[in-house]
Design a protein around this motif. Structure first.
Motif, PDB file in Angstrom:
ATOM      1  N   PHE A  87      -4.841 -10.616  -5.045  1.00 60.06           N
ATOM      2  CA  PHE A  87      -3.889  -9.637  -5.862  1.00 60.06           C
ATOM      3  C   PHE A  87      -3.910  -8.204  -4.995  1.00 60.06           C
ATOM      4  CE2 PHE A  87      -2.066  -7.008  -9.313  1.00 60.06           C
ATOM      5  CZ  PHE A  87      -0.993  -7.864  -9.570  1.00 60.06           C
ATOM      6  N   THR A  88      -2.873  -7.950  -4.550  1.00 57.41           N
ATOM      7  CA  THR A  88      -2.905  -6.479  -3.748  1.00 57.41           C
ATOM      8  C   THR A  88      -3.022  -5.142  -4.581  1.00 57.41           C
ATOM      9  OG1 THR A  88      -0.397  -6.323  -3.839  1.00 57.41           O
ATOM     10  CG2 THR A  88      -1.464  -7.805  -1.902  1.00 57.41           C
ATOM     11  N   ILE A  89      -3.449  -4.384  -3.940  1.00 58.23           N
ATOM     12  CA  ILE A  89      -3.341  -2.820  -4.401  1.00 58.23           C
ATOM     13  C   ILE A  89      -2.177  -2.450  -4.698  1.00 58.23           C
ATOM     14  CG2 ILE A  89      -4.082  -0.781  -3.804  1.00 58.23           C
ATOM     15  CD1 ILE A  89      -6.584  -1.779  -4.222  1.00 58.23           C
ATOM     16  N   ALA A  90      -1.136  -2.791  -3.979  1.00 59.55           N
ATOM     17  CA  ALA A  90       0.081  -2.568  -4.189  1.00 59.55           C
ATOM     18  C   ALA A  90       0.665  -3.060  -5.427  1.00 59.55           C
ATOM     19  CB  ALA A  90       1.086  -2.969  -3.068  1.00 59.55           C
ATOM     20  N   ASN A  91       0.394  -4.127  -5.860  1.00 57.28           N
ATOM     21  CA  ASN A  91       0.927  -4.868  -7.184  1.00 57.28           C
ATOM     22  C   ASN A  91       0.036  -4.077  -8.205  1.00 57.28           C
ATOM     23  OD1 ASN A  91       2.938  -6.750  -6.345  1.00 57.28           O
ATOM     24  ND2 ASN A  91       1.343  -8.198  -5.732  1.00 57.28           N
ATOM     25  N   ALA A 107      -2.085   5.677  -1.020  1.00 56.95           N
ATOM     26  CA  ALA A 107      -1.712   6.769  -0.212  1.00 56.95           C
ATOM     27  C   ALA A 107      -2.129   6.912   0.820  1.00 56.95           C
ATOM     28  CB  ALA A 107      -2.125   8.138  -1.056  1.00 56.95           C
ATOM     29  N   ILE A 108      -3.522   6.361   1.185  1.00 56.55           N
ATOM     30  CA  ILE A 108      -4.279   6.398   2.445  1.00 56.55           C
ATOM     31  C   ILE A 108      -3.927   5.029   3.255  1.00 56.55           C
ATOM     32  CG2 ILE A 108      -5.908   7.711   1.456  1.00 56.55           C
ATOM     33  CD1 ILE A 108      -7.711   5.199   1.366  1.00 56.55           C
ATOM     34  N   GLY A 109      -2.955   4.357   2.892  1.00 55.23           N
ATOM     35  CA  GLY A 109      -2.304   3.204   3.768  1.00 55.23           C
ATOM     36  C   GLY A 109      -3.117   2.027   3.610  1.00 55.23           C
ATOM     37  N   HIS A 110      -3.634   1.554   2.352  1.00 50.56           N
ATOM     38  CA  HIS A 110      -4.232   0.403   2.176  1.00 50.56           C
ATOM     39  C   HIS A 110      -3.836  -0.365   1.125  1.00 50.56           C
ATOM     40  CE1 HIS A 110      -7.725   0.605   5.319  1.00 50.56           C
ATOM     41  NE2 HIS A 110      -7.422   2.164   4.931  1.00 50.56           N
ATOM     42  N   ALA A 111      -2.551  -0.340   0.869  1.00 48.99           N
ATOM     43  CA  ALA A 111      -1.719  -0.935  -0.097  1.00 48.99           C
ATOM     44  C   ALA A 111      -1.737  -2.464  -0.210  1.00 48.99           C
ATOM     45  CB  ALA A 111      -0.351  -0.707  -0.179  1.00 48.99           C
ATOM     46  N   SER A 112      -2.051  -3.116   1.147  1.00 50.43           N
ATOM     47  CA  SER A 112      -2.200  -4.524   1.302  1.00 50.43           C
ATOM     48  C   SER A 112      -3.457  -5.117   0.757  1.00 50.43           C
ATOM     49  CB  SER A 112      -1.539  -5.076   2.613  1.00 50.43           C
ATOM     50  OG  SER A 112      -2.423  -4.427   3.556  1.00 50.43           O
ATOM     51  N   PHE A 156      -6.726  -6.292  -1.216  1.00 52.08           N
ATOM     52  CA  PHE A 156      -6.874  -6.924  -2.403  1.00 52.08           C
ATOM     53  C   PHE A 156      -7.756  -6.050  -3.419  1.00 52.08           C
ATOM     54  CE2 PHE A 156      -6.293 -11.027   0.168  1.00 52.08           C
ATOM     55  CZ  PHE A 156      -4.937 -11.032   0.099  1.00 52.08           C
ATOM     56  N   VAL A 157      -7.475  -6.315  -4.830  1.00 53.28           N
ATOM     57  CA  VAL A 157      -8.123  -5.662  -5.744  1.00 53.28           C
ATOM     58  C   VAL A 157      -9.381  -5.211  -5.658  1.00 53.28           C
ATOM     59  CG1 VAL A 157      -8.522  -5.255  -8.104  1.00 53.28           C
ATOM     60  CG2 VAL A 157      -6.262  -5.813  -7.535  1.00 53.28           C
ATOM     61  N   PRO A 158     -10.528  -6.133  -5.314  1.00 51.06           N
ATOM     62  CA  PRO A 158     -11.788  -6.158  -5.453  1.00 51.06           C
ATOM     63  C   PRO A 158     -12.266  -4.998  -3.994  1.00 51.06           C
ATOM     64  CG  PRO A 158     -11.245  -8.396  -5.655  1.00 51.06           C
ATOM     65  CD  PRO A 158     -10.144  -7.869  -5.209  1.00 51.06           C
ATOM     66  N   MET A 159     -11.275  -4.934  -3.207  1.00 52.78           N
ATOM     67  CA  MET A 159     -11.543  -4.101  -2.167  1.00 52.78           C
ATOM     68  C   MET A 159     -11.647  -2.504  -2.552  1.00 52.78           C
ATOM     69  SD  MET A 159      -9.653  -5.921   0.924  1.00 52.78           S
ATOM     70  CE  MET A 159      -9.895  -7.769   1.196  1.00 52.78           C
ATOM     71  N   LEU A 160     -11.061  -2.280  -3.661  1.00 56.02           N
ATOM     72  CA  LEU A 160     -11.032  -0.912  -4.189  1.00 56.02           C
ATOM     73  C   LEU A 160     -12.165  -0.548  -4.316  1.00 56.02           C
ATOM     74  CD1 LEU A 160      -9.315   1.064  -5.923  1.00 56.02           C
ATOM     75  CD2 LEU A 160     -10.220   0.086  -7.921  1.00 56.02           C
ATOM     76  N   SER A 161     -13.554  -1.305  -4.529  1.00 53.81           N
ATOM     77  CA  SER A 161     -14.726  -0.971  -4.476  1.00 53.81           C
ATOM     78  C   SER A 161     -15.171  -0.183  -3.269  1.00 53.81           C
ATOM     79  CB  SER A 161     -15.816  -2.084  -4.919  1.00 53.81           C
ATOM     80  OG  SER A 161     -15.556  -2.990  -3.644  1.00 53.81           O
ATOM     81  N   ASP A 162     -14.645  -0.747  -2.120  1.00 53.30           N
ATOM     82  CA  ASP A 162     -15.110  -0.113  -0.914  1.00 53.30           C
ATOM     83  C   ASP A 162     -14.442   1.669  -0.747  1.00 53.30           C
ATOM     84  OD1 ASP A 162     -16.333  -2.402  -0.005  1.00 53.30           O
ATOM     85  OD2 ASP A 162     -14.572  -3.160   1.014  1.00 53.30           O
ATOM     86  N   HIS A 163     -13.126   1.514  -1.418  1.00 52.91           N
ATOM     87  CA  HIS A 163     -12.599   2.960  -1.224  1.00 52.91           C
ATOM     88  C   HIS A 163     -13.217   3.757  -2.145  1.00 52.91           C
ATOM     89  CE1 HIS A 163      -9.414   1.484   1.390  1.00 52.91           C
ATOM     90  NE2 HIS A 163      -9.266   0.481   0.712  1.00 52.91           N
ATOM     91  N   VAL A 164     -13.724   3.153  -3.397  1.00 52.50           N
ATOM     92  CA  VAL A 164     -14.475   4.140  -4.370  1.00 52.50           C
ATOM     93  C   VAL A 164     -15.771   4.600  -3.623  1.00 52.50           C
ATOM     94  CG1 VAL A 164     -15.608   4.227  -6.654  1.00 52.50           C
ATOM     95  CG2 VAL A 164     -13.335   3.369  -6.265  1.00 52.50           C
TER      96      VAL A 164
END
Length: 303
Positions: free
Chosen positions: A237-241, A275-280, A282-290
């Motif tokens: 499930f994507t960050i964009a969604n 905003a940093i270009g990673h909208a595609s 998936f949601v668990p990858m949010l952890s990498d960005h945090v």
């Protein structure tokens, strides 16, 4: 509508393909359309579906049209466009919108369709592409009870659980509440694993402690399968969604004059990743960005 309606389907992405496949396997004559997922169109044609030239063309041939698209903007385009559903709608047509959508938009589209003698059912989805292919999704349905009984046999082709939430628009409201909880989990789990790593608690240990406890759940399991095992397909499930759905949630809260501190806070994390270009991602990858916001390479930490 005949006892065996002709069904159209617009939107053959990760969820839509499985849903349409199961409707077709249920024995319904089917017309499909998706300009962006050619392989899915060909897959449906291979099992007897036919391709429609436009939503307008589909509305002239079908008794029921199901839509499964990324956003209300996309739904509005196929319903209202010059070659849209309204342009070809006949009295008695039923449109089932399985998208995750803005309830305000849903109400307006329902009114516009009714002017053509057509009716709208909102039936957004719960669960994942795996269940879409298996025909065991959850459906949250918004429409009157009599109309639900008309479309129930079609929805039963792809849903293991059907919940009548209320009148038209209610299904989309319920889906936003569900995704508000889920995407907030994503933000919460991301902060927790990063904070844990910074104070010396490895992600694997967090999974071992929380997973079997009362705080564990299916979302936690798939989320941590990415964080710990680096399984990129654990939760597709994507960050964009996610960002889009949280925008809809905060809009719904504003219209209801409800304070929405948690939804607004979660939304900012997903908005940042967009905003940093990673909208595609998936949601668990949010952890990498945090993690990156806190000077941490979470992939290395997990290893």
């Amino acid at each position: 509508m005949s006892d065996r309606p002709v069904v159209g389907f617009i939107g053959l992405g990760l969820m839509g393909h499985g849903i349409a496949k199961n409707i077709r396997k249920g024995g319904y004559e089917m017309w499909v359309r998706d300009p962006f997922n050619r392989a899915s169109v060909e897959s449906l044609i291979s099992i007897g579906a036919q391709e429609s030239a436009s939503p307008k063309d589909m509305a002239g041939k079908c008794d029921v049209i199901q839509i499964c698209l990324p956003s209300s903007h996309h739904v509005e385009s196929v319903v209202r466009g010059e070659d849209g559903i309204i342009a070809g709608a006949r009295s008695g047509l039923v449109v089932i919108d399985a998208s995750t959508a803005d309830p305000g938009s849903t109400a307006k589209l329902a009114a516009e369709l009714s002017e053509k003698g057509a009716r709208l059912v909102d039936a957004p989805l719960g669960r994942t592409p795996k269940e879409a292919e298996a025909g065991t999704l959850d459906a949250m349905v918004g429409c009157d009870e009599n109309l639900l009984e008309v479309v129930r046999p079609i929805i039963e082709c792809w849903a293991g659980t059907i919940t009548h939430v209320g009148p038209v628009g209610s299904g989309h409201k319920m889906k936003l509440l569900m995704n508000f909880i889920g995407m907030s989990y994503g933000a919460l789990f991301s902060e927790a694993v990063v904070l844990g790593a910074k104070v010396g608690i490895a992600p694997k240990v967090i999974r071992n402690v929380i997973g079997p406890s009362r705080m564990g759940n299916g979302f936690f399991d798939t989320f941590m399968r990415y964080v710990v095992d680096r399984d990129r397909d654990a939760h597709k499930f994507t960050i964009a969604n996610a960002a889009k759905d949280l925008r809809y949630v905060t809009t719904m809260a504003a219209e209801a004059e409800v304070v929405s501190i948690m939804a607004s806070a979660a939304r900012h994390y997903y908005a940042h990743v967009e905003a940093i270009g990673h909208a595609s991602d998936f949601v668990p990858m949010l952890s990498d960005h945090v993690g990156a916001l806190n000077g941490l390479n979470l992939a290395e930490t997990a290893r």
